[in-house]
Design an enzyme around this catalytic site. Sequence first.
Site, PDB file in Angstrom:
ATOM      1  N   LYS A 160       0.845  -1.202   0.000  1.00  0.00           N
ATOM      2  CA  LYS A 160       0.000   0.000   0.000  1.00  0.00           C
ATOM      3  C   LYS A 160       0.878   1.250   0.000  1.00  0.00           C
ATOM      4  O   LYS A 160       0.663   2.186  -0.761  1.00  0.00           O
ATOM      5  CB  LYS A 160      -0.880   0.017   1.240  1.00  0.00           C
ATOM      6  N   ASN A 161       1.930   1.249   0.838  1.00  0.00           N
ATOM      7  CA  ASN A 161       2.726   2.464   1.012  1.00  0.00           C
ATOM      8  C   ASN A 161       3.760   2.691  -0.085  1.00  0.00           C
ATOM      9  O   ASN A 161       4.486   3.684  -0.057  1.00  0.00           O
ATOM     10  CB  ASN A 161       3.373   2.464   2.398  1.00  0.00           C
TER      11      ASN A 161
ATOM     12  N   CYS B 225      -4.972  12.065  12.345  1.00  0.00           N
ATOM     13  CA  CYS B 225      -5.782  10.855  12.491  1.00  0.00           C
ATOM     14  C   CYS B 225      -5.516  10.346  13.909  1.00  0.00           C
ATOM     15  O   CYS B 225      -4.910  11.015  14.729  1.00  0.00           O
ATOM     16  CB  CYS B 225      -5.399   9.832  11.447  1.00  0.00           C
TER      17      CYS B 225
ATOM     18  N   PRO C 206       1.591  16.486  11.009  1.00  0.00           N
ATOM     19  CA  PRO C 206       1.807  17.777  10.341  1.00  0.00           C
ATOM     20  C   PRO C 206       2.483  17.584   8.978  1.00  0.00           C
ATOM     21  O   PRO C 206       2.954  16.481   8.667  1.00  0.00           O
ATOM     22  CB  PRO C 206       2.724  18.518  11.297  1.00  0.00           C
TER      23      PRO C 206
ATOM     24  N   LEU D 100       7.370  19.629   7.016  1.00  0.00           N
ATOM     25  CA  LEU D 100       8.602  19.237   6.311  1.00  0.00           C
ATOM     26  C   LEU D 100       8.355  19.176   4.800  1.00  0.00           C
ATOM     27  O   LEU D 100       9.231  19.526   3.996  1.00  0.00           O
ATOM     28  CB  LEU D 100       9.116  17.902   6.834  1.00  0.00           C
TER      29      LEU D 100
ATOM     30  N   ARG E 132      -8.514  -0.330   4.620  1.00  0.00           N
ATOM     31  CA  ARG E 132      -7.633   0.634   3.966  1.00  0.00           C
ATOM     32  C   ARG E 132      -6.296  -0.002   3.630  1.00  0.00           C
ATOM     33  O   ARG E 132      -5.643   0.396   2.665  1.00  0.00           O
ATOM     34  CB  ARG E 132      -7.387   1.827   4.903  1.00  0.00           C
TER      35      ARG E 132
HETATM   36  C1  EPZ Z   1       4.055   6.934   6.107  1.00  0.00           C
HETATM   37  O1  EPZ Z   1       3.278   7.956   6.694  1.00  0.00           O
HETATM   38  C2  EPZ Z   1       3.137   5.729   6.010  1.00  0.00           C
HETATM   39  N1  EPZ Z   1       2.001   6.042   5.166  1.00  0.00           N
HETATM   40  C3  EPZ Z   1       2.673   5.329   7.409  1.00  0.00           C
HETATM   41  O2  EPZ Z   1       1.902   4.143   7.265  1.00  0.00           O
HETATM   42  C4  EPZ Z   1       3.896   5.018   8.272  1.00  0.00           C
HETATM   43  O3  EPZ Z   1       3.481   4.720   9.573  1.00  0.00           O
HETATM   44  C5  EPZ Z   1       4.835   6.227   8.285  1.00  0.00           C
HETATM   45  O4  EPZ Z   1       5.191   6.599   6.930  1.00  0.00           O
HETATM   46  C6  EPZ Z   1       6.123   5.955   9.054  1.00  0.00           C
HETATM   47  O5  EPZ Z   1       6.778   4.855   8.504  1.00  0.00           O
HETATM   48  C7  EPZ Z   1       2.158   6.007   3.823  1.00  0.00           C
HETATM   49  O6  EPZ Z   1       3.231   5.750   3.320  1.00  0.00           O
HETATM   50  C8  EPZ Z   1       0.940   6.317   2.998  1.00  0.00           C
HETATM   51  P1  EPZ Z   1       6.094  10.310   8.266  1.00  0.00           P
HETATM   52  P2  EPZ Z   1       3.843   9.477   6.725  1.00  0.00           P
HETATM   53  O7  EPZ Z   1       5.962  11.577   7.480  1.00  0.00           O
HETATM   54  O8  EPZ Z   1       4.589   9.760   5.496  1.00  0.00           O
HETATM   55  C9  EPZ Z   1       6.288  13.602  11.640  1.00  0.00           C
HETATM   56  C10 EPZ Z   1       0.202   2.652   7.696  1.00  0.00           C
HETATM   57  O9  EPZ Z   1      -0.089   2.084   8.744  1.00  0.00           O
HETATM   58  N2  EPZ Z   1       6.209  14.561  10.544  1.00  0.00           N
HETATM   59  O10 EPZ Z   1       7.336   9.503   8.154  1.00  0.00           O
HETATM   60  O11 EPZ Z   1       2.730  10.366   7.120  1.00  0.00           O
HETATM   61  C11 EPZ Z   1       4.933  12.922  11.846  1.00  0.00           C
HETATM   62  O12 EPZ Z   1       4.124  13.709  12.679  1.00  0.00           O
HETATM   63  C12 EPZ Z   1       0.546   4.126   7.708  1.00  0.00           C
HETATM   64  O13 EPZ Z   1       0.285   2.104   6.565  1.00  0.00           O
HETATM   65  C13 EPZ Z   1       6.394  15.910  10.826  1.00  0.00           C
HETATM   66  O14 EPZ Z   1       6.620  16.292  11.977  1.00  0.00           O
HETATM   67  O15 EPZ Z   1       4.867   9.353   7.960  1.00  0.00           O
HETATM   68  C14 EPZ Z   1       5.294  11.622  12.483  1.00  0.00           C
HETATM   69  O16 EPZ Z   1       5.413  11.809  13.888  1.00  0.00           O
HETATM   70  C15 EPZ Z   1       0.302   4.738   9.056  1.00  0.00           C
HETATM   71  N3  EPZ Z   1       6.310  16.814   9.818  1.00  0.00           N
HETATM   72  C16 EPZ Z   1       6.662  11.305  11.888  1.00  0.00           C
HETATM   73  O17 EPZ Z   1       7.141  12.517  11.287  1.00  0.00           O
HETATM   74  C17 EPZ Z   1       6.067  16.443   8.515  1.00  0.00           C
HETATM   75  O18 EPZ Z   1       6.034  17.311   7.618  1.00  0.00           O
HETATM   76  C18 EPZ Z   1       6.621  10.222  10.825  1.00  0.00           C
HETATM   77  O19 EPZ Z   1       5.788  10.676   9.795  1.00  0.00           O
HETATM   78  C19 EPZ Z   1       5.881  15.064   8.251  1.00  0.00           C
HETATM   79  C20 EPZ Z   1       5.954  14.139   9.275  1.00  0.00           C
END
Ligand code: EPZ
Length: 418
Positions: A22-23, A117, A123, A126, A396
């Site tokens: 999915k990801n 969610c 947020p 980044l 999902r």
């Molecule tokens: C991706 O989400 C995945 N989703 C998530 O999978 C996964 O848990 C996550 O990466 C971590 O591996 C998809 O790929 C569609 P992040 P993403 O940006 O990109 C902070 C599942 O179960 N952050 O790496 O949203 C954020 O708050 C889902 O399949 C900022 O602070 O994850 C979080 O604490 C759930 N500012 C951390 O980074 C930003 O601009 C990790 O988020 C972006 C993120």
Amino acid sequence: MEKIVVKKSQPLSGRVRTSGAKNAALPILAATLLGTEDIVLEDVPGLRDVDIMIEVLESLGSVVERLGKNRLKINSKGLNGYTTSYDLMGKMRASFLVMGPLLARMGKTVNSLPGGCNIGARPIDLHLKGFEALGAVIEDNVGDITASCDKLKGTTIYLDFPSVGATENIIMAAVLADGETVLENAAQEPEIVDLANFLRKMGAKVVGAGTSTIRIRGVERLGGCTHQIIPDRIEAGTFMVAAAITGGDVTIDNVIVSHIKPVIAKLEEAGCDVTEGDDSVRVTGRGVKNLKIKTLPYPGFPTDMQAQFMALTTVLNGKSSVKETVFENRFMHADELMKMGAEITIEDREATVIGPAKLRGAKVKATDLRAGAALILAGLVAEGKTEIYDIYHIDRGYEDIEAKFRSLGAHIERVDED
Ligand code: EPZ
């Protein structure tokens, strides 16, 4: 509305094949907006999130043709928009991944702020920092984010946190920029490597994906290609834990073993036998030894496997600990597991689990897709019947989940809520 009913099952045994990731599918679908010729995607998982992303692409002028259950043909030559509708963004936050491609291709993109969610605020600072560094002007009009720039210009960007989504969005923005972009402290997840491989097939110049420094050299345009989505390492991990929690003997086909090393290591630590094949993995024997889990960005232990392992720790001998360092609120499943008799205490971002608990079936709800999977795992060993509500979360991220579990001997069915 439907619910999933799981009853105590025999140790699972047999073989199951994972679907495409999915990801990986979601960012790659977003990246098709960059193409000007036919793209064929194979092993696209049949998921609700994929359906929503297809709706988003079509709303922007992409032509999407379903060639079969898991095959799509996409042509984005005639893009006619750059605004993602509010309701589609609200349905799935990953729609935000269209911003980078639209900014690169159309010079503008308008999206409503993706919602948070259950697992955290999520947020996008980044992502926006990356777009600004490339020369985009960002405007926040009461929840609608606009990014615009006639021609992005390559630069060096340092990510404060190796965000998966931000890494993907910035790569997709930079592939048509003037000059070279160097992305430092980038996320290293395998799904980012798959995205980079897809973009390279379309003519992009991306090197270093899978490491913390990714270099993108902008090109004039991207063409088309055929690409097979990599296997879903989290779905594979979920079935590996299913074998461990029931003491079964399960082989998972269609895996890239190097992607699931943290899961293999933890299951062996718990006392399971894990046999690695070329593109399969076999897990036999019950997990018994307590564990210390700490989630980290790849190649560390994946946060998307945290809930499933918390379910396993409830039946391991002794005190286990589960530390969540990636998301600030990803323990919602602990309350649901406690309704089933698990003994869990939470302090900040660390859960302490005392096992083995005598789990009993209960009415519980999925609080995110991985939490839903964790409740299925707990239901396999709990006495009696477990009824899982809010299963739209599960749909999902897991294709045909009951059929796959049933094929391994699980007592599981989807029924209408009473
Ligand atoms: C991706 O989400 C995945 N989703 C998530 O999978 C996964 O848990 C996550 O990466 C971590 O591996 C998809 O790929 C569609 P992040 P993403 O940006 O990109 C902070 C599942 O179960 N952050 O790496 O949203 C954020 O708050 C889902 O399949 C900022 O602070 O994850 C979080 O604490 C759930 N500012 C951390 O980074 C930003 O601009 C990790 O988020 C972006 C993120």
